[in-house]
Enzyme design. Structure first.
Site, short mmCIF file in Angstrom:
data_model
loop_
_atom_site.label_atom_id
_atom_site.label_comp_id
_atom_site.label_asym_id
_atom_site.label_seq_id
_atom_site.Cartn_x
_atom_site.Cartn_y
_atom_site.Cartn_z
N ARG A 159 14.82 8.58 33.55
CA ARG A 159 14.84 7.41 33.05
C ARG A 159 16.24 6.37 33.44
NH1 ARG A 159 14.09 11.65 29.20
NH2 ARG A 159 12.13 11.28 28.06
N LYS B 112 17.12 12.28 26.78
CA LYS B 112 16.99 11.63 25.49
C LYS B 112 16.49 12.65 24.46
CE LYS B 112 13.27 8.26 24.26
NZ LYS B 112 12.00 7.25 24.66
N HIS C 163 11.09 0.60 33.48
CA HIS C 163 10.64 1.96 32.74
C HIS C 163 9.27 2.37 33.49
CE1 HIS C 163 10.87 5.24 30.04
NE2 HIS C 163 9.61 4.99 29.74
N ARG D 35 8.90 5.00 35.80
CA ARG D 35 8.63 6.46 35.42
C ARG D 35 7.24 6.83 35.43
NH1 ARG D 35 11.19 10.67 32.89
NH2 ARG D 35 10.44 11.41 30.78
N HIS E 275 9.31 16.24 29.24
CA HIS E 275 8.63 16.15 28.18
C HIS E 275 8.39 17.23 27.46
CE1 HIS E 275 7.30 11.96 29.96
NE2 HIS E 275 7.42 11.66 28.76
N TYR F 3 1.94 8.73 30.03
CA TYR F 3 2.86 8.28 31.41
C TYR F 3 1.97 8.53 32.71
CZ TYR F 3 7.02 7.66 29.12
OH TYR F 3 8.21 7.33 28.23
#
Length: 198
Positions: A77, A102, A156, A159, A182, A191
């Site tokens: 990110r 995150k 973003h 990603r 994730h 994604y």
């Protein structure tokens, strides 16, 4: 973000009222309708855009193309890239350690040959790999997209591009999840937009 904040406030009110005995009365957050979720983005680089972005960004500030290149090569990110420090990078083992992510857990990111070469070429005048503010990146990205006449791509989205490329290289779900950070397959699949060969 708004949904998350409202759910958090509603929960905090209930805990204070029911468990801490604060006698706050009826929870006002119960009456607020949560906003709808934004549709999942599915934007990837279109034919020719990678080359165009590379050519134009290399004519701009020194950090823009390396940042974009590493985002695509590592699936990191923007915030993770901006917080990355040289002391967390081992070029010999081709690993970068993200101390804070995150989801709150550290993560080790493998570095491709292209990512290693990109890092070798960067100046090492600061503890951080990219001693740049988030605002500077946002402004540089906006100017880049305007120069490239690309109107529907966010930083973003890189990603999405990176994670989709990992699957296209043949990595499986657990392997890609380790790279991307994730926790669940359902989060990861949001994604992924794989382009199948003809």
């Amino acid at each position: 973000t708004t949904q998350y904040d409202l759910v958090l406030l509603r929960h905090a009110w209930n805990v204070a009222n029911n468990e801490w005995d604060w006698h706050l009365g009826t929870n006002p957050f119960e009456k607020i309708r949560l906003p709808k979720s934004n549709p999942h983005r599915e934007r990837r680089l279109r034919p020719g855009e990678y080359e165009q972005i590379k050519a134009v960004s290399q004519q701009r500030v020194w950090y823009l193309w390396p940042l974009i290149n590493l985002a695509i090569e590592t699936a990191m990110r923007k915030g993770e890239l901006l917080s990355l420090q040289w002391s967390h990078i081992n070029l010999e083992t081709r690993r970068a350690t993200l101390a804070q992510t995150k989801n709150g857990k550290p993560r080790i990111v493998p570095l491709s040959t292209h990512a290693v070469q990109c890092l070798i070429e960067l100046p090492k005048e600061s503890a951080r790999v990219f001693p740049i503010s988030e605002i500077a990146i946002r402004q540089a990205w906006g100017r880049l997209m305007k120069s490239c006449e690309i109107t529907d791509m966010t930083f973003h989205d890189l990603r999405h591009e990176a994670i989709s490329r990992l699957f296209e290289k043949g990595l499986n779900v657990p392997e890609v999840a380790l790279v991307s950070g994730h926790k669940t397959a359902s989060q990861l699949f949001r994604y992924v937009q794989i382009e199948l060969p003809d």
